[in-house]
Motif scaffolding. Structure first.
Motif, PDB file in Angstrom:
ATOM      1  N   ASP A 102       4.078  -0.373 -14.204  1.00 51.75           N
ATOM      2  CA  ASP A 102       3.878   1.028 -13.830  1.00 51.75           C
ATOM      3  C   ASP A 102       2.602   1.584 -14.451  1.00 51.75           C
ATOM      4  OD1 ASP A 102       6.201   0.938 -12.397  1.00 51.75           O
ATOM      5  OD2 ASP A 102       7.431   1.969 -13.879  1.00 51.75           O
ATOM      6  N   ALA A 103       2.313   1.163 -15.680  1.00 53.86           N
ATOM      7  CA  ALA A 103       1.103   1.636 -16.348  1.00 53.86           C
ATOM      8  C   ALA A 103      -0.150   1.143 -15.618  1.00 53.86           C
ATOM      9  CB  ALA A 103       1.081   1.183 -17.799  1.00 53.86           C
ATOM     10  N   LEU A 104      -0.141  -0.105 -15.142  1.00 51.90           N
ATOM     11  CA  LEU A 104      -1.292  -0.620 -14.398  1.00 51.90           C
ATOM     12  C   LEU A 104      -1.471   0.125 -13.078  1.00 51.90           C
ATOM     13  CD1 LEU A 104      -1.000  -4.487 -14.977  1.00 51.90           C
ATOM     14  CD2 LEU A 104      -2.545  -2.877 -16.090  1.00 51.90           C
ATOM     15  N   ASP A 105      -0.353   0.451 -12.412  1.00 51.20           N
ATOM     16  CA  ASP A 105      -0.455   1.232 -11.175  1.00 51.20           C
ATOM     17  C   ASP A 105      -1.044   2.613 -11.449  1.00 51.20           C
ATOM     18  OD1 ASP A 105       0.593  -0.826  -9.689  1.00 51.20           O
ATOM     19  OD2 ASP A 105       2.652  -0.088  -9.769  1.00 51.20           O
ATOM     20  N   LEU A 117      -6.218   6.399 -11.850  1.00 48.43           N
ATOM     21  CA  LEU A 117      -7.335   6.930 -12.637  1.00 48.43           C
ATOM     22  C   LEU A 117      -8.652   6.273 -12.243  1.00 48.43           C
ATOM     23  CD1 LEU A 117      -5.699   7.263 -16.157  1.00 48.43           C
ATOM     24  CD2 LEU A 117      -6.835   9.094 -14.906  1.00 48.43           C
ATOM     25  N   ALA A 118      -8.612   4.982 -11.961  1.00 49.07           N
ATOM     26  CA  ALA A 118      -9.842   4.295 -11.553  1.00 49.07           C
ATOM     27  C   ALA A 118     -10.406   4.894 -10.273  1.00 49.07           C
ATOM     28  CB  ALA A 118      -9.573   2.801 -11.374  1.00 49.07           C
ATOM     29  N   GLY A 119      -9.514   5.362  -9.393  1.00 47.82           N
ATOM     30  CA  GLY A 119      -9.972   5.964  -8.152  1.00 47.82           C
ATOM     31  C   GLY A 119     -10.738   7.258  -8.346  1.00 47.82           C
ATOM     32  N   GLN A 120     -10.555   7.923  -9.483  1.00 54.51           N
ATOM     33  CA  GLN A 120     -11.287   9.151  -9.750  1.00 54.51           C
ATOM     34  C   GLN A 120     -12.724   8.896 -10.178  1.00 54.51           C
ATOM     35  OE1 GLN A 120      -9.170  11.680 -12.477  1.00 54.51           O
ATOM     36  NE2 GLN A 120      -7.328  11.755 -11.210  1.00 54.51           N
ATOM     37  N   GLN A 121     -13.020   7.668 -10.592  1.00 62.23           N
ATOM     38  CA  GLN A 121     -14.390   7.264 -10.935  1.00 62.23           C
ATOM     39  C   GLN A 121     -14.991   8.190 -11.998  1.00 62.23           C
ATOM     40  OE1 GLN A 121     -16.576   7.037  -7.263  1.00 62.23           O
ATOM     41  NE2 GLN A 121     -15.457   5.262  -6.530  1.00 62.23           N
ATOM     42  N   LEU A 122     -14.229   8.448 -13.042  1.00 62.03           N
ATOM     43  CA  LEU A 122     -14.735   9.262 -14.136  1.00 62.03           C
ATOM     44  C   LEU A 122     -15.051   8.383 -15.336  1.00 62.03           C
ATOM     45  CD1 LEU A 122     -11.991   9.463 -16.114  1.00 62.03           C
ATOM     46  CD2 LEU A 122     -11.358  11.159 -14.420  1.00 62.03           C
ATOM     47  N   ALA A 123     -15.809   8.934 -16.275  1.00 64.28           N
ATOM     48  CA  ALA A 123     -16.124   8.201 -17.497  1.00 64.28           C
ATOM     49  C   ALA A 123     -14.866   8.119 -18.350  1.00 64.28           C
ATOM     50  CB  ALA A 123     -17.238   8.900 -18.254  1.00 64.28           C
ATOM     51  N   ARG A 150       0.828  -1.213   0.000  1.00 64.14           N
ATOM     52  CA  ARG A 150       0.000   0.000   0.000  1.00 64.14           C
ATOM     53  C   ARG A 150       0.857   1.255   0.000  1.00 64.14           C
ATOM     54  NH1 ARG A 150      -4.027  -0.384   4.855  1.00 64.14           N
ATOM     55  NH2 ARG A 150      -2.664  -2.009   5.627  1.00 64.14           N
ATOM     56  N   LEU A 151       2.000   1.211   0.680  1.00 69.42           N
ATOM     57  CA  LEU A 151       2.893   2.367   0.682  1.00 69.42           C
ATOM     58  C   LEU A 151       3.443   2.633  -0.717  1.00 69.42           C
ATOM     59  CD1 LEU A 151       4.938   1.960   3.988  1.00 69.42           C
ATOM     60  CD2 LEU A 151       3.088   3.546   3.492  1.00 69.42           C
ATOM     61  N   LYS A 152       3.753   1.577  -1.448  1.00 65.33           N
ATOM     62  CA  LYS A 152       4.248   1.762  -2.810  1.00 65.33           C
ATOM     63  C   LYS A 152       3.190   2.402  -3.689  1.00 65.33           C
ATOM     64  CE  LYS A 152       7.516  -2.111  -2.623  1.00 65.33           C
ATOM     65  NZ  LYS A 152       7.878  -3.440  -3.167  1.00 65.33           N
ATOM     66  N   LEU A 153       1.943   1.981  -3.509  1.00 65.61           N
ATOM     67  CA  LEU A 153       0.866   2.579  -4.296  1.00 65.61           C
ATOM     68  C   LEU A 153       0.636   4.034  -3.885  1.00 65.61           C
ATOM     69  CD1 LEU A 153      -1.254   2.110  -6.450  1.00 65.61           C
ATOM     70  CD2 LEU A 153      -2.801   1.296  -4.688  1.00 65.61           C
ATOM     71  N   ASN A 154       0.844   4.344  -2.598  1.00 65.97           N
ATOM     72  CA  ASN A 154       0.682   5.730  -2.156  1.00 65.97           C
ATOM     73  C   ASN A 154       1.656   6.663  -2.835  1.00 65.97           C
ATOM     74  OD1 ASN A 154      -1.435   5.228  -0.467  1.00 65.97           O
ATOM     75  ND2 ASN A 154      -0.205   5.022   1.380  1.00 65.97           N
ATOM     76  N   GLU A 155       2.862   6.166  -3.165  1.00 62.37           N
ATOM     77  CA  GLU A 155       3.835   7.007  -3.844  1.00 62.37           C
ATOM     78  C   GLU A 155       3.296   7.473  -5.199  1.00 62.37           C
ATOM     79  OE1 GLU A 155       8.105   6.012  -3.571  1.00 62.37           O
ATOM     80  OE2 GLU A 155       7.438   4.178  -2.599  1.00 62.37           O
ATOM     81  N   ALA A 166      -4.518  -7.893 -25.911  1.00 58.69           N
ATOM     82  CA  ALA A 166      -4.916  -8.203 -24.535  1.00 58.69           C
ATOM     83  C   ALA A 166      -4.378  -7.167 -23.561  1.00 58.69           C
ATOM     84  CB  ALA A 166      -4.416  -9.599 -24.150  1.00 58.69           C
ATOM     85  N   LEU A 167      -3.230  -6.565 -23.895  1.00 60.05           N
ATOM     86  CA  LEU A 167      -2.645  -5.566 -22.997  1.00 60.05           C
ATOM     87  C   LEU A 167      -3.558  -4.349 -22.861  1.00 60.05           C
ATOM     88  CD1 LEU A 167       1.100  -5.667 -24.125  1.00 60.05           C
ATOM     89  CD2 LEU A 167       0.058  -6.774 -22.138  1.00 60.05           C
ATOM     90  N   ALA A 168      -4.077  -3.862 -23.984  1.00 59.76           N
ATOM     91  CA  ALA A 168      -4.969  -2.701 -23.942  1.00 59.76           C
ATOM     92  C   ALA A 168      -6.258  -3.032 -23.193  1.00 59.76           C
ATOM     93  CB  ALA A 168      -5.279  -2.225 -25.353  1.00 59.76           C
ATOM     94  N   GLU A 169      -6.773  -4.244 -23.379  1.00 60.27           N
ATOM     95  CA  GLU A 169      -7.994  -4.628 -22.677  1.00 60.27           C
ATOM     96  C   GLU A 169      -7.744  -4.748 -21.177  1.00 60.27           C
ATOM     97  OE1 GLU A 169     -11.609  -7.902 -23.094  1.00 60.27           O
ATOM     98  OE2 GLU A 169      -9.778  -8.088 -24.308  1.00 60.27           O
ATOM     99  N   GLN A 170      -6.563  -5.274 -20.797  1.00 62.02           N
ATOM    100  CA  GLN A 170      -6.218  -5.361 -19.379  1.00 62.02           C
ATOM    101  C   GLN A 170      -6.075  -3.970 -18.769  1.00 62.02           C
ATOM    102  OE1 GLN A 170      -2.737  -7.724 -18.649  1.00 62.02           O
ATOM    103  NE2 GLN A 170      -2.786  -7.413 -16.433  1.00 62.02           N
ATOM    104  N   LEU A 171      -5.511  -3.040 -19.542  1.00 61.44           N
ATOM    105  CA  LEU A 171      -5.383  -1.665 -19.076  1.00 61.44           C
ATOM    106  C   LEU A 171      -6.754  -1.031 -18.847  1.00 61.44           C
ATOM    107  CD1 LEU A 171      -3.268   0.681 -18.610  1.00 61.44           C
ATOM    108  CD2 LEU A 171      -3.800   1.375 -20.946  1.00 61.44           C
TER     109      LEU A 171
END
Length: 606
Positions: free
Chosen positions: A542-545, A550-556, A333-338, A568-573
């Protein structure tokens, strides 16, 4: 030994469970609530939180009970001020005491502290810092000493509303009950203590000494955890003295310091600490070269013992011992906080700008308090009070119209929110020109429609080692064409940098009260990490992090896969961003514009 048992006098060497550590924090806070200032309890409503609050209540003396702040309390109720309804009834100023004045010398319990309005946060922080309650509003001036402890119930989840930074900075104790289960609660009796024992221990606090080496170690540890506030080391030392008093020690040692760091600093850390290398790693390193010797007869010989070395080793020893007892997922969680701190700002307040609308078209009235910045609707207020006059006059005969707080009616406004569509374009690789041409056509079509809807469009591009803003939010078709005409292409694919740049722009727009739609045009093949270093595996991680931010902003959001065949990479993103996925290997401007309009309708901004 059990660290929470004050009858023992041995250092606290044993590892404590999450529940035992929470009970220990309650004992420390009960020893000196006003000295500790703020305790943050991270837990959802449930048996664990209620049991912990009962433990704390049992530790407080009878005259120092907790007072819960009402959920919908206003700033006037917090600080005190003019009682508007009573003033109207009596025809003279009537002053009411605030909650802080009523709880002076005790403990204030603040539920859902992450949703506390900014004005109330500032007022509470001012009282905590000054130890004095000052109220000067509406012709009322009051000043009185006010010292209290504050327990903040932090119920924030994920990337929603987060506790205000000003409150977290003043927290001497931070505990987390999210990992405590019902099984752990059965061991509460082994950590039991009552208010009488706390009273017997309290006189010991003044006899506890803190050495210079321990003070320097605390400063180094706070810096290693990314806490730059000067309050952090002072808070840890205060907690360490209280812990030493609990176990009957006269000085703070390394074991006590480790517990103080766990209770005060670790859950507030903003970066992962750099621990010293292990013994195996030290053996692999080449020995350091000895410094050049100087034959100077005037220099004194080195001392037999080197206290400086002990001081420099103490922070590493304490930090390594404290981190070893961390929950398994805390370092992650600390790594994600950075990453989140890059776009957090004073996070958790994106929707605050829309809670009280004072502009726009009036669409009726509702109950409300005009002292909260709302406009009083006088006619509807009198209409609400009129039917009750006979009853009120019979109960309390008084001349004139009797108005109660429940009679107040305020204006309701409806204001249209602007929509900004942010295009994030992958401008790297040999096919960049095709993608940019598609984005250019889509942006020009969107701009033409913005003239009708009065919306805006922005364009960011990423290539090489970073991202840049090619077109700030605008409605100008001429400016857009000029900016889009010379879009560069080629180079690496720093997808994470592009997503973080987009997150920073969308967060700023949301704080301005705008609806935001994000459109990402990429094939998902990242090959440059957030730090600018090449490497596909780390770059995509890093791109997934960044997509999580962005997901936390809950925007369209919409991810347009521009590769010749769906990847598959773009779909996973897109899945990590919680965005719609659109494979468009041969995208046309009309198709992309239609997809963006659909995303806008889903957001409610069209």
């Amino acid at each position: 030994m059990q660290a929470a048992n004050p009858s023992d006098t041995q250092p606290m060497d044993g590892e404590l469970s999450a529940w035992a550590l929470a009970c220990l924090a309650a004992q420390v806070f009960a020893l000196d609530p006003a000295g500790c200032g703020v305790l943050v309890l991270r837990a959802q409503a449930g048996p664990a939180r209620e049991r912990w609050l009962a433990v704390l209540q049992n530790l407080l003396p009878a005259g120092q009970r907790m007072r819960r702040l009402p959920l919908h309390a206003t700033q006037d109720r917090l600080l005190g001020g003019l009682d508007l309804a009573a003033t109207l009834q009596q025809g003279r100023p009537v002053v009411q005491r605030g909650v802080l004045a009523e709880v002076d010398g005790g403990v204030l319990l603040v539920p859902m502290a992450e949703r506390m309005p900014r004005a109330m946060v500032s007022s509470l922080v001012g009282v905590l810092d000054a130890g004095e309650l000052v109220t000067e509003t509406e012709g009322v001036s009051m000043r009185a000493p006010c010292r209290l402890g504050v327990v903040l119930l932090d119920e924030s989840q994920g990337d929603g509303d987060l506790l205000a930074a000003a409150l977290l900075e003043r927290a001497s104790l931070v505990i987390d009950l999210s990992t405590v289960s019902m099984t752990d609660l059965h061991g509460e009796e082994s950590y039991g203590m009552d208010a009488a024992e706390i009273e017997r221990i309290r006189p010991r606090i003044g006899f506890v000494q803190v050495g210079e080496s321990e003070a320097e170690a605390v400063c180094a540890i706070a810096a290693a955890l990314g806490l730059q506030s000067l309050r952090a080391p002072l808070q840890v030392l205060r907690v360490a003295r209280l812990l030493a008093a609990l176990i009957g020690e006269r000085a703070v040692d390394a074991a006590v310091l480790k517990q103080a760091v766990q209770l005060s600093l670790l859950l507030r850390a903003t970066r992962v600490p750099q621990l010293p290398p292990s013994d195996d790693e030290r053996q692999d390193e080449p020995p350091p070269e000895p410094p050049p010797t100087q034959n100077n007869a005037e220099d004194p010989p080195p001392a037999a013992d080197a206290p400086e070395q002990e001081v420099s080793e103490l922070p590493d020893q304490v930090l390594e011992a404290a981190v070893a007892d961390l929950p398994a997922d805390l370092l992650a969680r600390l790594k994600l906080n950075e990453l989140r701190l890059r776009q957090r700002g004073s996070a958790g307040r994106a929707g605050a700008l829309q809670r009280v609308a004072q502009r726009g078209r009036s669409v009726g009235t509702r109950r409300g308090d005009p002292r909260q910045g709302l406009r009083l609707h006088l006619i509807d207020t009198l209409r609400a009070a009129a039917p009750w006059q006979r009853v009120r006059q019979a109960a309390r005969p008084r001349p004139g119209l009797q108005v109660r707080p429940q009679d107040f009616r305020v204006h309701r406004y409806q204001q249209r929110r602007e929509t900004t569509t942010v295009f994030l374009v992958d401008a790297s690789g040999s096919a960049a020109l095709h993608r940019l041409a598609e984005a250019k056509g889509a942006v020009e079509l969107m701009l033409a429609e913005c003239y009708v809807r009065r919306d805006r469009v922005a364009v960011l591009a990423f290539r090489g080692k970073g991202a840049e803003v090619l077109l700030p939010p605008t409605r100008s078709l001429v400016r857009a064409k000029r900016s889009l005409a010379g879009l560069p292409g080629g180079g690496g694919t720093p997808l994470a940098s592009g997503l973080l740049a987009a997150a920073e722009m969308t967060e700023a727009l949301r704080r301005q009260g705008q609806s935001v739609v994000l459109v990402v045009l990429t094939d998902g093949r990242a090959n440059v990490g957030r730090t600018g270093q090449p490497g596909r595996e780390q770059a995509f991680k890093d791109a997934l992090d960044a997509a999580t931010v962005l997901a936390g902003q809950q925007l369209a959001a919409l991810v347009v896969d521009t590769s010749p065949q769906p990847q598959a990479l773009a779909e996973q993103l897109a899945d990590r961003m919680q965005a719609a996925y659109l494979p468009l290997p041969h995208a046309r401007s009309n198709d992309l514009s239609a997809a963006v309009l659909a995303a806008q309708r889903a957001q409610g901004g069209a």
